[in-house]
Design an enzyme around this catalytic site. Structure first.
Site, mmCIF file in Angstrom:
data_model
loop_
_atom_site.group_PDB
_atom_site.id
_atom_site.type_symbol
_atom_site.label_atom_id
_atom_site.label_comp_id
_atom_site.label_asym_id
_atom_site.label_seq_id
_atom_site.Cartn_x
_atom_site.Cartn_y
_atom_site.Cartn_z
ATOM 1 N N GLU A 52 4.490 13.214 -4.915
ATOM 2 C CA GLU A 52 3.806 13.168 -3.613
ATOM 3 C C GLU A 52 4.598 13.988 -2.601
ATOM 4 O OE1 GLU A 52 1.729 9.858 -0.746
ATOM 5 O OE2 GLU A 52 3.722 9.398 -1.518
ATOM 6 N N GLU B 154 0.896 -1.166 0.000
ATOM 7 C CA GLU B 154 0.000 0.000 0.000
ATOM 8 C C GLU B 154 0.925 1.205 0.000
ATOM 9 O OE1 GLU B 154 -1.600 3.152 0.753
ATOM 10 O OE2 GLU B 154 -1.922 2.463 2.811
#
Length: 506
Positions: A410, A279
């Site tokens: 990010e 994840e």
């Protein structure tokens, strides 16, 4: 984090000036050890590292830095508990009972769990309390699956076989590596599903935020899980984490963290053909259509990025607003950002705490400077820098483009980048123009528009008129560079189960 001599004294932290529970003070004053094979142990080579209070930069605790020998010891303990210990013979109802007891005990310790999380991570206490509550609810939900893992029977066409069926069996020893942004929640997401299925676990928390995992280990010990079923090692990701990922005694690696580290984890595990679930990062779009409720959308967009200081993998970090509402929405989100109270997480009224570390503070600040240098406009008001702690003010950058570094990469901080769009097709194109695919949200009062957009978004989670919601019963995970595999829901159990086919001749 930095390596230090163990005898160096711990400085007094600002947290001690707040009214925290006696249990929290007791826990933080104790020497920290790793939990291996049912015992609290020091590191084999004596190396240690420090955790720091993000609100002040002062020391909180000294922790052992696991060596290769420590990792092997933990994996061996988990292997023995899986193959020779009583855990594999526990009835599903017994595993369920222990996990329910753990949830009950965590509920009793809700306040110190949240206080430790706030002190170690920096988040507001109210958010830490909500995270503790969500973790407890998650454990209770998952505990019920212990008695519901089942195979299937089949009638075969082969006349020589009278009966056939499948069994779902635990995969074995699980190495769990978790990030620093939501420590107690991530620990539960990685530890509880393997325990439900009958696996054993070695947990490696982030070096920046290991304290709530140690507290969890204390509660697991108090409940009475058999020794070796759960093991905790602390230390650096580059050493302890890398060693765990590549260890031949591991059957399954579960990792949450950055895409860059996720790639190295997958590569390390591939040498042993260990199963892997990842994840990873995100750059989630927030798509605001002209037919939305402007106030709801603006508040939702602000919450999507500023929750947990923006340190959330599915944070709504890219805001795309249809041209007719663009200026008003950006102005409203910026006004919300300017009104947010920055303070230490334990301070009453705190709405946003510090980032987790000086490294993260510098990283996020550099991204803001980069965006302005590339031509973005600052929609929020500059604030004076705090003299202590790792604070970054909530920031909105407007007039951005998908070519800018702040839009492509990010940031993992309270930084929102905004741009207008004309048509729904353009919005979808902008939203999908990223290597990531974890989350997205749509803000609209038109069901037809919403349902036309949802299938076209390359994201594992799509929210409508909300963002960042999770529930124990609904799977969570990403596409593309945001990883593979799912957390939550019954789907997550598949990662920890093998399917065995059984044939019985007539």
């Amino acid at each position: 984090m930095q390596r230090v001599a163990e005898e160096t004294p711990i400085a007094e932290g600002e947290w001690q000036s707040y009214d925290v529970s006696a249990r929290t003070k007791e826990f933080l004053s104790k020497n920290k050890r790793m939990y291996i094979d049912g015992a609290w142990v020091e590191g084999a080579d004596g190396e240690t590292f420090r955790s720091f209070d993000p609100a002040t930069g002062s020391d909180i605790s000294c922790l052992p830095a696991a060596s290769k020998q420590d990792v092997s010891r933990a994996v061996s303990a988990a292997r023995c508990a899986f193959e020779k210990g009583p855990w594999r013979d526990y009835l599903p109802a017994e595993r369920e009972r222990l996990l329910m007891q753990l949830a009950d005990l965590m509920e009793q310790h809700r306040q110190p769990i949240a206080e430790i999380e706030t002190i170690d991570n920096g988040k507001p206490l109210a958010e830490a309390l909500a995270s503790a509550d969500g973790t407890i609810a998650y454990i209770r939900y998952m505990a019920g699956w212990s008695t519901k893992v089942s195979g299937m029977s089949s009638t075969l066409s082969d006349p020589n076989c009278a009966q056939a069926y499948t069994r779902r069996e635990p995969v074995g020893v699980v190495g769990a590596i978790i990030p620093w942004n939501l420590p107690i929640s991530m620990a539960a997401w990685k530890v509880i599903p393997p325990l439900v299925t009958g696996c054993t676990v070695v947990l490696k928390p982030a070096e920046q935020t290991s304290l709530s995992a140690i507290y969890l280990a204390e509660l697991i010990e108090e409940v009475g899980f058999p020794k070796g079923v759960f093991n905790l090692i602390t230390g650096m990701g580059s050493t302890a984490g890398a060693e765990l990922a590549s260890h031949p005694g591991i059957n399954k690696i579960a990792f949450t963290g950055s895409t860059l580290v996720g790639k190295s984890i997958a590569h390390a595990a591939a040498g042993n053909l260990s199963r892997v679930s990842l994840e990873l990062g995100g750059k989630s779009p927030v798509i605001v259509l002209e037919d939305c409720n402007l106030e709801v959308a603006a508040r939702g967009a602000a919450d999507a990025i500023f929750y947990n200081q923006g340190q959330v993998c599915c944070a709504g970090s890219r805001l795309y607003v249809q041209r007719g509402l663009y200026d008003r929405v950006v102005a409203e989100v910026a006004a919300i950002a300017d009104s947010i109270k920055l303070a230490p997480g334990l301070e009453p009224g705190c709405q946003m705490g510090p980032l987790v570390s000086a490294e993260q503070q510098n990283r996020v600040s550099n991204y803001i400077e980069s965006g302005l240098e590339e031509g973005a406009s600052l929609a929020t008001q500059p604030r004076p820098a705090k003299q202590t702690g790792y604070f970054v003010s909530p920031t909105v950058l407007s007039d951005t483009s998908n070519e800018m570094k702040v839009v492509k990469e990010e940031i993992f901080g309270p930084v929102l980048v905004a741009a207008p769009f004309e048509s729904i097709d353009e919005a979808i194109e902008l939203a999908n123009d990223t290597p990531y695919g974890l989350g997205a949200s749509i803000w609209s009062d038109s069901l037809s528009n919403v349902h036309s957009i949802i299938p076209k978004l390359r994201a594992g989670n799509v929210w409508v008129n909300t963002h960042n919601l999770v529930d124990p019963s609904l799977p969570f995970g990403g596409m593309k560079a945001s990883g593979y595999g799912r957390e939550l829901g019954s789907e997550q159990l598949d990662a920890y189960l093998e399917t065995k086919s059984v044939w019985i001749a007539s």
